[in-house]
Design an enzyme around this catalytic site. Sequence first.
Site, PDB file in Angstrom:
ATOM      1  N   GLU A 186      -1.633   1.707   2.058  1.00  6.11           N
ATOM      2  CA  GLU A 186      -1.781   0.392   2.690  1.00  6.11           C
ATOM      3  C   GLU A 186      -1.865  -0.741   1.664  1.00  6.11           C
ATOM      4  OE1 GLU A 186      -4.884   0.707   5.655  1.00  6.11           O
ATOM      5  OE2 GLU A 186      -3.654   2.062   6.853  1.00  6.11           O
ATOM      6  N   GLU A 300      -0.460   7.704   9.345  1.00  3.21           N
ATOM      7  CA  GLU A 300      -1.774   7.478   9.965  1.00  3.21           C
ATOM      8  C   GLU A 300      -1.578   6.893  11.355  1.00  3.21           C
ATOM      9  OE1 GLU A 300      -4.872   5.257   8.052  1.00  3.21           O
ATOM     10  OE2 GLU A 300      -4.432   6.090   6.072  1.00  3.21           O
TER      11      GLU A 300
END
Length: 504
Positions: A186, A300
């Site tokens: 991320e 995810e």
Amino acid sequence: MFGLRQSPLVLLALVLSLFLSLPALAQEVIQIDAQAQTTPFPHFWEQMFGSGRAILSLRESYRNDLRAVKQVADFRYVRFHAIMDDQVGVYNEDEHGNPVYNFAYVDEIYDGLLKNGVRPVVEISFMPKKLAFNPDALHPFWYKPNVSPPKSMEKWDGLMTHFAQHLVDRYGINEVSQWYFEVWNEPNIDFWGGVPRQKSYFELYDHTARDLKNVSSRLRVGGPATAAASWVGAFLKHTSELHVPVDFVSTHGYADDTVENLFQTNEDIPMDDRMGRAIAKVRAEIKSSAMPDLPLLWTEWNVQGMNESRDTIFVGPALANTIRECDGLVDMLSFWTFSDVFEEGGPISKPFIGEFGLRAKGGINKPSYYSFGLLHQLGSLRIANGSKNVIATKTVDGDIAVVAWNLVDPDQQGTTRTIQLIFRDVPPNAKVTLQSVDSDHGNVLKQYAAMGKPIDPTPDQVAQLNRETSLPAAKQSMLKSGVLELELTPNALVLVKIQARTNR
């Protein structure tokens, strides 16, 4: 004796009695043709799971949960953060500033996974303190990972090269070529401290991808591993223009991510539909790029988490609905996480606080654990149907496996729904088996409350909870003239198996 003329009240009573004697009308009627054309239905939702951070995998509690989840799902890959974190001890420098590498814990981590039949998705993160441009760039997670860029790209190249070469030397290229190497986690939010964020991440990706490929062209590398389905178009444009290796696209998204973050719009998109829409968006970005056939790994995701819903039976229908919407659009959909052995916010104080995993503190099976077990029994060929509440499949032996659900969001009450399944081209009185996860089956919260909600359940208490909530043997039934009616209580998930062949 009554005459022909009756009192209006008497007539009304007669009509009501006739109406009440009829069977309840189904709220949805779904036809399933066993001989209809099918499409491949790989079990993309259960092949990869996420977990907390690398060092946790050395704990027996983590490995117990891994083995348990492997029993109910086709668990082939696991992804976790922080293989480069100082807790793993990979990188140091001597008194002259020369790199010192140590892969002792790396070996224990990956040995443990492989011994249990699971391969790693190697998320290359976070920055070793001695290699960090800013040693104080710490993320607020409890274990305080460093999110700084490297102080020396040359030393980063050295670390990546030695890391990859060590893995190939230890496990062999035939093994390691089946792993995935994902660059960072991320980087579009606070897990990456480079400035400007995108440009500096792209530089990190370029170096890392080329380093890995220099060790072996067979190593698979990808990114951008972003939150909220971001940067994919820009990432593919960048790697194409600079001829940077990329073998797969990875990104993240959760059902309770905002519409603005996922789509940069103000549309009214229900949480239950956001994953399907986000994955379709990213798939379209890949298709329109210079590399239109790249695999998409959604590394995810999870259902919406309000009201601690991830500990409840809501997960099953929400998962099934996401599978229905994402079929054909994603190669792997990695549920975050398989276990509540998880410490982003610190050690978990007690079971059932709304964490992500399939097993709660101590190894207690949540409803999501049993729901994954039901969905695992779906076939590998999908039979088309128009319902938003059913997935119909054909198994390898020619039988029919169907899941049906009654999805009710965590902030809603919901009511019982009746659906009617009409099966074509199966024996009209075919044998049926049924299993369900609902308020009374696989729902550990009731037993946990009856036990007094122990904060630190003993091994005996955990065993009792798992024993009391394990799903009973499938209920036996039969079709009636090819028809099966199901009454689905709120957030029930039901697996129906039809013995479609007559020669057994």
